[in-house]
Design a protein around this motif. Sequence first.
Motif, PDB file in Angstrom:
ATOM      1  N   GLU A 103       0.822  -1.216   0.000  1.00 38.87           N
ATOM      2  CA  GLU A 103       0.000   0.000   0.000  1.00 38.87           C
ATOM      3  C   GLU A 103       0.852   1.261   0.000  1.00 38.87           C
ATOM      4  O   GLU A 103       0.542   2.230  -0.693  1.00 38.87           O
ATOM      5  CB  GLU A 103      -0.966   0.003   1.192  1.00 38.87           C
ATOM      6  N   VAL A 104       1.922   1.253   0.781  1.00 44.05           N
ATOM      7  CA  VAL A 104       2.828   2.410   0.796  1.00 44.05           C
ATOM      8  C   VAL A 104       3.408   2.619  -0.591  1.00 44.05           C
ATOM      9  O   VAL A 104       3.452   3.744  -1.115  1.00 44.05           O
ATOM     10  CB  VAL A 104       3.952   2.220   1.843  1.00 44.05           C
ATOM     11  N   ILE A 105       3.853   1.540  -1.211  1.00 42.93           N
ATOM     12  CA  ILE A 105       4.452   1.643  -2.550  1.00 42.93           C
ATOM     13  C   ILE A 105       3.415   2.112  -3.569  1.00 42.93           C
ATOM     14  O   ILE A 105       3.695   2.995  -4.391  1.00 42.93           O
ATOM     15  CB  ILE A 105       5.093   0.297  -2.955  1.00 42.93           C
ATOM     16  N   TYR A 106       2.196   1.547  -3.528  1.00 37.69           N
ATOM     17  CA  TYR A 106       1.138   1.980  -4.450  1.00 37.69           C
ATOM     18  C   TYR A 106       0.872   3.470  -4.319  1.00 37.69           C
ATOM     19  O   TYR A 106       0.735   4.191  -5.304  1.00 37.69           O
ATOM     20  CB  TYR A 106      -0.172   1.237  -4.186  1.00 37.69           C
ATOM     21  N   GLN A 107       0.790   3.942  -3.076  1.00 41.80           N
ATOM     22  CA  GLN A 107       0.513   5.361  -2.823  1.00 41.80           C
ATOM     23  C   GLN A 107       1.581   6.252  -3.459  1.00 41.80           C
ATOM     24  O   GLN A 107       1.286   7.328  -3.963  1.00 41.80           O
ATOM     25  CB  GLN A 107       0.438   5.613  -1.317  1.00 41.80           C
ATOM     26  N   MET A 108       2.817   5.801  -3.476  1.00 37.82           N
ATOM     27  CA  MET A 108       3.905   6.617  -3.999  1.00 37.82           C
ATOM     28  C   MET A 108       3.949   6.651  -5.524  1.00 37.82           C
ATOM     29  O   MET A 108       4.629   7.479  -6.109  1.00 37.82           O
ATOM     30  CB  MET A 108       5.253   6.127  -3.459  1.00 37.82           C
ATOM     31  N   GLY A 109       3.178   5.779  -6.170  1.00 42.04           N
ATOM     32  CA  GLY A 109       3.089   5.817  -7.634  1.00 42.04           C
ATOM     33  C   GLY A 109       2.617   7.181  -8.125  1.00 42.04           C
ATOM     34  O   GLY A 109       3.020   7.656  -9.184  1.00 42.04           O
ATOM     35  N   MET A 110       1.786   7.829  -7.327  1.00 38.68           N
ATOM     36  CA  MET A 110       1.267   9.150  -7.687  1.00 38.68           C
ATOM     37  C   MET A 110       2.379  10.207  -7.649  1.00 38.68           C
ATOM     38  O   MET A 110       2.348  11.170  -8.396  1.00 38.68           O
ATOM     39  CB  MET A 110       0.145   9.523  -6.714  1.00 38.68           C
ATOM     40  N   PHE A 111       3.368  10.014  -6.791  1.00 37.81           N
ATOM     41  CA  PHE A 111       4.413  11.020  -6.620  1.00 37.81           C
ATOM     42  C   PHE A 111       5.675  10.689  -7.401  1.00 37.81           C
ATOM     43  O   PHE A 111       6.335  11.582  -7.925  1.00 37.81           O
ATOM     44  CB  PHE A 111       4.761  11.175  -5.128  1.00 37.81           C
ATOM     45  N   GLY A 112       6.041   9.413  -7.459  1.00 37.29           N
ATOM     46  CA  GLY A 112       7.280   9.015  -8.121  1.00 37.29           C
ATOM     47  C   GLY A 112       7.085   8.501  -9.528  1.00 37.29           C
ATOM     48  O   GLY A 112       8.047   8.303 -10.256  1.00 37.29           O
ATOM     49  N   GLY A 113       5.822   8.231  -9.891  1.00 37.86           N
ATOM     50  CA  GLY A 113       5.521   7.715 -11.214  1.00 37.86           C
ATOM     51  C   GLY A 113       5.360   6.209 -11.198  1.00 37.86           C
ATOM     52  O   GLY A 113       5.804   5.513 -10.283  1.00 37.86           O
ATOM     53  N   ILE A 114       4.719   5.721 -12.245  1.00 43.14           N
ATOM     54  CA  ILE A 114       4.438   4.294 -12.368  1.00 43.14           C
ATOM     55  C   ILE A 114       5.715   3.462 -12.456  1.00 43.14           C
ATOM     56  O   ILE A 114       5.818   2.426 -11.794  1.00 43.14           O
ATOM     57  CB  ILE A 114       3.501   4.029 -13.571  1.00 43.14           C
ATOM     58  N   PRO A 115       6.725   3.864 -13.236  1.00 46.35           N
ATOM     59  CA  PRO A 115       7.941   3.038 -13.281  1.00 46.35           C
ATOM     60  C   PRO A 115       8.610   2.869 -11.913  1.00 46.35           C
ATOM     61  O   PRO A 115       9.050   1.772 -11.571  1.00 46.35           O
ATOM     62  CB  PRO A 115       8.859   3.789 -14.257  1.00 46.35           C
ATOM     63  N   ALA A 116       8.656   3.933 -11.115  1.00 47.09           N
ATOM     64  CA  ALA A 116       9.256   3.839  -9.773  1.00 47.09           C
ATOM     65  C   ALA A 116       8.423   2.912  -8.900  1.00 47.09           C
ATOM     66  O   ALA A 116       8.965   2.097  -8.148  1.00 47.09           O
ATOM     67  CB  ALA A 116       9.362   5.222  -9.135  1.00 47.09           C
ATOM     68  N   MET A 117       7.101   3.013  -9.015  1.00 46.72           N
ATOM     69  CA  MET A 117       6.222   2.154  -8.234  1.00 46.72           C
ATOM     70  C   MET A 117       6.397   0.691  -8.643  1.00 46.72           C
ATOM     71  O   MET A 117       6.517  -0.191  -7.786  1.00 46.72           O
ATOM     72  CB  MET A 117       4.764   2.562  -8.428  1.00 46.72           C
ATOM     73  N   GLN A 118       6.435   0.438  -9.937  1.00 45.83           N
ATOM     74  CA  GLN A 118       6.592  -0.940 -10.415  1.00 45.83           C
ATOM     75  C   GLN A 118       7.919  -1.539  -9.971  1.00 45.83           C
ATOM     76  O   GLN A 118       7.984  -2.700  -9.564  1.00 45.83           O
ATOM     77  CB  GLN A 118       6.475  -0.995 -11.938  1.00 45.83           C
ATOM     78  N   LYS A 119       8.989  -0.762 -10.032  1.00 40.63           N
ATOM     79  CA  LYS A 119      10.297  -1.254  -9.601  1.00 40.63           C
ATOM     80  C   LYS A 119      10.281  -1.567  -8.112  1.00 40.63           C
ATOM     81  O   LYS A 119      10.784  -2.600  -7.677  1.00 40.63           O
ATOM     82  CB  LYS A 119      11.391  -0.225  -9.930  1.00 40.63           C
ATOM     83  N   ALA A 120       9.692  -0.694  -7.316  1.00 42.93           N
ATOM     84  CA  ALA A 120       9.628  -0.924  -5.870  1.00 42.93           C
ATOM     85  C   ALA A 120       8.776  -2.146  -5.547  1.00 42.93           C
ATOM     86  O   ALA A 120       9.115  -2.925  -4.655  1.00 42.93           O
ATOM     87  CB  ALA A 120       9.088   0.320  -5.161  1.00 42.93           C
ATOM     88  N   LEU A 121       7.683  -2.347  -6.275  1.00 43.39           N
ATOM     89  CA  LEU A 121       6.850  -3.532  -6.059  1.00 43.39           C
ATOM     90  C   LEU A 121       7.610  -4.806  -6.419  1.00 43.39           C
ATOM     91  O   LEU A 121       7.498  -5.821  -5.730  1.00 43.39           O
ATOM     92  CB  LEU A 121       5.556  -3.439  -6.869  1.00 43.39           C
ATOM     93  N   GLU A 122       8.376  -4.747  -7.494  1.00 44.65           N
ATOM     94  CA  GLU A 122       9.203  -5.895  -7.895  1.00 44.65           C
ATOM     95  C   GLU A 122      10.217  -6.233  -6.802  1.00 44.65           C
ATOM     96  O   GLU A 122      10.398  -7.396  -6.428  1.00 44.65           O
ATOM     97  CB  GLU A 122       9.921  -5.561  -9.200  1.00 44.65           C
ATOM     98  N   ILE A 123      10.862  -5.217  -6.275  1.00 41.09           N
ATOM     99  CA  ILE A 123      11.835  -5.411  -5.194  1.00 41.09           C
ATOM    100  C   ILE A 123      11.140  -5.970  -3.958  1.00 41.09           C
ATOM    101  O   ILE A 123      11.615  -6.912  -3.325  1.00 41.09           O
ATOM    102  CB  ILE A 123      12.569  -4.085  -4.891  1.00 41.09           C
ATOM    103  N   ALA A 124       9.994  -5.386  -3.608  1.00 38.39           N
ATOM    104  CA  ALA A 124       9.256  -5.835  -2.429  1.00 38.39           C
ATOM    105  C   ALA A 124       8.839  -7.293  -2.582  1.00 38.39           C
ATOM    106  O   ALA A 124       8.953  -8.074  -1.625  1.00 38.39           O
ATOM    107  CB  ALA A 124       8.033  -4.947  -2.203  1.00 38.39           C
ATOM    108  N   GLN A 125       8.386  -7.671  -3.766  1.00 38.91           N
ATOM    109  CA  GLN A 125       7.975  -9.066  -3.979  1.00 38.91           C
ATOM    110  C   GLN A 125       9.149 -10.008  -3.744  1.00 38.91           C
ATOM    111  O   GLN A 125       9.006 -11.043  -3.102  1.00 38.91           O
ATOM    112  CB  GLN A 125       7.425  -9.255  -5.406  1.00 38.91           C
ATOM    113  N   GLY A 126      10.324  -9.634  -4.229  1.00 39.58           N
ATOM    114  CA  GLY A 126      11.514 -10.453  -4.013  1.00 39.58           C
ATOM    115  C   GLY A 126      11.865 -10.579  -2.541  1.00 39.58           C
ATOM    116  O   GLY A 126      12.160 -11.671  -2.049  1.00 39.58           O
ATOM    117  N   VAL A 127      11.822  -9.470  -1.827  1.00 40.44           N
ATOM    118  CA  VAL A 127      12.151  -9.481  -0.398  1.00 40.44           C
ATOM    119  C   VAL A 127      11.118 -10.291   0.378  1.00 40.44           C
ATOM    120  O   VAL A 127      11.464 -11.092   1.249  1.00 40.44           O
ATOM    121  CB  VAL A 127      12.247  -8.036   0.159  1.00 40.44           C
ATOM    122  N   LEU A 128       9.844 -10.109   0.049  1.00 40.22           N
ATOM    123  CA  LEU A 128       8.786 -10.841   0.751  1.00 40.22           C
ATOM    124  C   LEU A 128       8.872 -12.343   0.465  1.00 40.22           C
ATOM    125  O   LEU A 128       8.683 -13.155   1.378  1.00 40.22           O
ATOM    126  CB  LEU A 128       7.420 -10.287   0.360  1.00 40.22           C
TER     127      LEU A 128
END
Length: 137
Positions: A103-128
């Motif tokens: 949810e934190v990462i999704y919320q930041m898509g509005m501020f950092g853009g979709i590519p930044a959000m997608q990259k962070a989600l990819e990283i988070a999925q790996g860590v999780l």
Amino acid sequence: MSDAFTKLFQQMMQSGQEMARAFNPALETFDPRAFEKMIPTMPADMLELWFGRTFNRDGLDAKTRLLVTLAALTVQGAHAEPQLRLTIRHAIEAGATAREVAEVIYQMGMFGGIPAMQKALEIAQGVLTEHEGKQSS
């Protein structure tokens, strides 16, 4: 160094150790020299500021501070990949759920853009996924 300064410094480092444990209970001891080895250009003053005075202020618990940090790092995008991984690991150890991280990462898509959000989600999925693997072993 004066006795008063030495005592203040020791109290600050003890406070930093307590916050490091709150970020990640697996950290039984906190030694800033480990950071200096990992990031030799980081001055000790910055470590003292972050772990001794800034992150230890009253008002926010460790989980909330880590989620706020995750938000800021998400906006920075791929520039902060190692820091994102570390912050997500620490947030989980501090009690954040996979849903809260997402949810934190999704919320930041509005501020950092979709590519930044997608990259962070990819990283988070790996860590999780890594975290789940460690828990099931």
